[in-house]
Design an enzyme around this catalytic site. Structure first.
Site, PDB file in Angstrom:
ATOM      1  N   LEU A 347       0.817  -1.216   0.000  1.00 12.88           N
ATOM      2  CA  LEU A 347       0.000   0.000   0.000  1.00 12.88           C
ATOM      3  C   LEU A 347       0.846   1.260   0.000  1.00 12.88           C
ATOM      4  O   LEU A 347       0.437   2.293  -0.528  1.00 12.88           O
ATOM      5  CB  LEU A 347      -0.923   0.016   1.233  1.00 12.88           C
ATOM      6  CG  LEU A 347      -2.003  -1.064   1.277  1.00 12.88           C
ATOM      7  CD1 LEU A 347      -2.721  -1.021   2.620  1.00 12.88           C
ATOM      8  CD2 LEU A 347      -2.997  -0.881   0.145  1.00 12.88           C
ATOM      9  N   GLY A 348       2.017   1.212   0.641  1.00 11.70           N
ATOM     10  CA  GLY A 348       2.863   2.403   0.704  1.00 11.70           C
ATOM     11  C   GLY A 348       4.127   2.133   1.485  1.00 11.70           C
ATOM     12  O   GLY A 348       4.265   1.121   2.181  1.00 11.70           O
ATOM     13  N   GLY A 351       9.002   6.026   6.328  1.00 13.53           N
ATOM     14  CA  GLY A 351      10.396   6.147   6.719  1.00 13.53           C
ATOM     15  C   GLY A 351      10.868   4.990   7.574  1.00 13.53           C
ATOM     16  O   GLY A 351      12.069   4.739   7.686  1.00 13.53           O
ATOM     17  N   GLY A 353       9.244   1.680   7.488  1.00 14.26           N
ATOM     18  CA  GLY A 353       8.730   0.379   7.109  1.00 14.26           C
ATOM     19  C   GLY A 353       7.746   0.470   5.969  1.00 14.26           C
ATOM     20  O   GLY A 353       7.496   1.533   5.405  1.00 14.26           O
ATOM     21  N   LYS A 370       1.619  -3.172   8.950  1.00 13.60           N
ATOM     22  CA  LYS A 370       2.828  -2.344   8.888  1.00 13.60           C
ATOM     23  C   LYS A 370       4.019  -3.180   9.365  1.00 13.60           C
ATOM     24  O   LYS A 370       4.005  -3.726  10.473  1.00 13.60           O
ATOM     25  CB  LYS A 370       2.653  -1.106   9.756  1.00 13.60           C
ATOM     26  CG  LYS A 370       3.770  -0.096   9.595  1.00 13.60           C
ATOM     27  CD  LYS A 370       3.397   1.202  10.282  1.00 13.60           C
ATOM     28  CE  LYS A 370       4.394   2.282   9.944  1.00 13.60           C
ATOM     29  NZ  LYS A 370       4.027   3.574  10.544  1.00 13.60           N
ATOM     30  N   ASP A 466       1.241  14.357  15.103  1.00 13.63           N
ATOM     31  CA  ASP A 466       1.547  14.261  13.665  1.00 13.63           C
ATOM     32  C   ASP A 466       0.255  14.334  12.848  1.00 13.63           C
ATOM     33  O   ASP A 466      -0.011  13.480  12.007  1.00 13.63           O
ATOM     34  CB  ASP A 466       2.297  12.972  13.361  1.00 13.63           C
ATOM     35  CG  ASP A 466       3.083  13.060  12.049  1.00 13.63           C
ATOM     36  OD1 ASP A 466       3.263  14.182  11.549  1.00 13.63           O
ATOM     37  OD2 ASP A 466       3.505  12.018  11.534  1.00 13.63           O
TER      38      ASP A 466
END
Length: 671
Positions: A347-348, A351, A353, A370, A466
């Site tokens: 999926l993406g 920084g 993983g 993840k 964040d």
């Protein structure tokens, strides 16, 4: 004429008789029940009424087919036995409700937190004429739920007129807790006295007689305004992101009398938990006498294969992790779910993983996995404890963290999958789908509600640290959900601030963070202000301009504000259809500037932000807003009046110790 009058009277008597028949019934199992069902509801051959079938984001209804003629002073009594079973022992997909409604179809009703009863537009509307008793397993702050395991009496909406934690009273005063998602059958009694305008609800296990003291009693309410004549009685249920099944085993009802007692021993049996037929084992048992030599050879091969496979899927499980059993996933299951972490499921990249899409092999739940690495065991016990703590967050605008897995030098975190990806893909780089204003404003309000929950409504204070468009994920209805708690900090309410590193993303960092080096709720508010401007304007907080310096979004919007043209700062690609509301656009832009104040004491807290967005409280006067080298500030003209009007003291302006987690280095970046 007398003959005509006689005929009319006879017809009236027949009509009255037709509406009052079948005012009492009892089903000790639904073998030949006169029910109308829709959605995913079904009747099994062994007499079970299954309102939901384990699929996600679904609803189911089951109503007695004939209407009940409620009069102004009518009373009624009902009792039913239900059970809720989930794939997880501590997680469930919403609940079940007993319903009295003028219709059997409940058109437009939504699943998930709406329990298949209402939707966003008609929830709480007095014309619904709906009375319900909810058995709710999710705490929804938007409906002011008291916890994630409660019983409530609802009138025309999902904000309960009265509610209580699930349980019953022993000997009239000693309260005994019950878990609605235990999977065990429980009995509910509901009694309404039309003369006294009083309704009471009682709950108990099926092996306990009806307690003398009700769990809930609501009095002095004119229910005749709610119960229309005729009305239908039945059940409604819904699921969310967790696979859950809702059952009704038996049901008894009587108008103007006491409902018959259910015969518990005659009720159908629930399916056995974890009942899986192993046909291969049966085949082996039958074939052992004939194929001994072949089996020895096959067993030898199986042992070799098992040893290799065990080594491939080996994990580290220490004694202290036994307390977190329900939150720990098997590496083998995650490997199968992601098809061996294939590139096609990626999926993406972040920084720290990669994130993969997966489908769990048994439950078929869609997840995002993840995958990060860790080089040291130092602090791992505290870290896992924090993962489990964050995993207990429950809010419709937060991405649920379902659990974790540890294997060798890898750490895998399992999240609920969000099908529409991150919000930034819908704002920049010529997106294929342009969000309209209703969708954008709903996302802003949803993120604000989620932050308010983190700052003020959960058992601990959570500072996210964040907040940005790439960390807002969109579910199947394009609702915004705040995710990636990699930099989050937790502490008890009212704790003293501790120093910490400055972390976050440039453009969202509050100016005081480089000076005080503390994680505060005020810094989250500042980031929320930048995020709000980002969504309304369709621009990043800092963009490269024609000169050497970048264009700062806050300063850019402030320029429009000073010229009295703040609405012109909106995204030029924003559709201008009927859903466009200029007053809401102006409100969102001004709120973004207010939250971007360089002085933390001038920023509102998130509860006030929610009130501004909902229109409960008007925005304060921003005429004294100025721009300086330190950011947006307020002038000192009429200072005394200004302080009272613009000061927003935060009761949650805490920050958190550096040793509370190592999540900062392991969880940030990606879903």
């Amino acid at each position: 004429m007398s003959i005509i009058k006689l005929v009319v009277m006879l017809l009236l008597l027949v009509a009255i008789s037709a509406t009052t028949e079948d005012t009492n019934f009892i089903f000790n199992g639904f073998y030949s029940a006169n029910l109308t069902i829709d959605g995913v509801s079904s009747l099994s051959s062994d007499g079970l009424l299954r309102l939901t079938d384990g699929t996600k984001q679904q609803k189911g209804h089951a109503f007695y087919s004939k209407p009940i003629a409620f009069a102004k002073n009518s009373s009624f009594s009902t009792s039913f036995v239900f059970a809720i079973r989930s794939e997880y022992p501590n997680l469930s997909g919403h609940g079940i409700a007993f319903v009295i409604s003028p219709t059997k179809t409940l058109p437009g009703a939504l699943p998930s937190q709406f329990l298949g009863l209402f939707n966003e537009t008609n929830n709480g509307h007095p014309t619904n004429h709906v009375l319900a008793v909810e058995l709710d397993t999710i705490q929804n702050s938007e409906f002011e739920d008291i916890n994630d395991n409660h019983v409530g009496i609802n009138i025309n909406g999902l904000n309960s007129a009265k509610s209580a934690p699930a349980g019953y009273f022993v000997d009239g005063f000693q309260f005994q807790n019950l878990s609605l998602i235990s999977g065990l059958p429980m009995q509910v009694w509901m009694d309404y006295d039309g003369g006294k305008n009083q309704i009471s609800v009682t709950l108990a296990p099926t092996n306990v007689k009806k307690p003398e003291t009700p769990l809930l009693t609501l009095s002095h309410h004119d229910f005749s305004r709610i119960l229309r004549r005729p009305s239908y009685v039945g059940f409604s249920s819904s699921t969310g992101s967790i696979s859950t099944s809702h059952y009704v085993l038996g049901w008894s009802f009587m108008l103007n009398g006491k409902a018959e007692n259910l015969v518990i021993t005659e009720l159908p049996k629930l399916p056995h938990l974890g009942d899986v037929k192993n046909e291969q084992s049966m085949i082996l048992l039958v074939g052992i006498p004939l194929f001994c030599l072949c089996l020895i050879f096959l067993l030898s091969l199986a042992v070799v294969h098992f040893m290799k496979r065990k080594k491939k899927f080996s994990e580290i499980v220490e004694d202290w992790e036994q307390d977190y059993g329900p939150h720990r996933f098997k590496y083998k299951d995650l490997y199968i779910a992601t098809k061996g972490f294939r590139e096609e499921e990626l999926l993406g990249r972040g920084g720290f993983g990669r994130v993969y899409k997966g489908i769990m092999p048994i439950s078929k739940i869609e997840v995002a996995v993840k995958r990060v690495s860790h080089e040291s065991r130092q602090g791992m016990r505290e870290f896992v404890a924090e993962i489990v703590s964050i995993g207990r967050l429950r809010h419709r605008n937060l991405v649920p963290l379902l659990g974790y897995c540890r294997r060798k030098r890898e750490l895998l975190l399992v999240y609920d999958f969000m099908p529409n990806g991150s919000l930034d893909k819908y704002l920049y780089n010529q997106p294929r789908v342009t969000l309209n204003w209703i969708q954008r404003f709903r996302i802003i309000k949803g993120v604000a509600s989620g932050l308010c929950y983190l700052h003020e409504e959960w058992e601990k204070v959570v500072v996210h640290r964040d907040i940005k468009a790439s960390n807002i994920l969109l579910d199947f209805e394009l609702n915004g959900r705040l995710g990636d708690f990699g930099l989050a900090r937790l502490c008890d309410h009212g704790c003293d601030p501790q120093t910490t590193h400055v972390v976050g993303t440039l453009g969202y960092l509050a100016p005081e963070q480089t000076r005080i080096r503390k994680a505060t709720t005020g810094a989250d508010v500042f980031a929320f202000g930048a995020f709000t401007l980002e969504v309304v304007c369709g621009r990043r907080p800092i963009e490269q301009g024609g000169g050497s310096d970048g264009i700062v979004l806050v300063d850019w919007v402030y320029g429009f504000f000073r010229r009295g043209e703040i609405v012109e700062a909106k995204d030029q690609n924003l559709p201008m259809g009927r859903e466009y509301r200029e007053d809401e656009v102006e409100l969102a832009l001004k709120l973004g500037l207010l939250c971007s104040s360089a002085d933390p004491s001038r920023r509102p807290n998130m509860r006030q932000v929610v009130q501004f967005l909902n229109g409960d409280v008007p925005l304060p006067d921003l005429s004294l807003l100025n721009s300086s080298s330190s950011g947006l500030t307020f002038g000192h003209r009429q200072e005394a009046h200004h302080d009272s009007a613009m000061s927003f003291p935060s009761s949650m302006d805490g920050s958190f110790s550096q040793s509370s987690s190592i999540a900062e280095s392991l969880l940030s970046g990606g879903r």
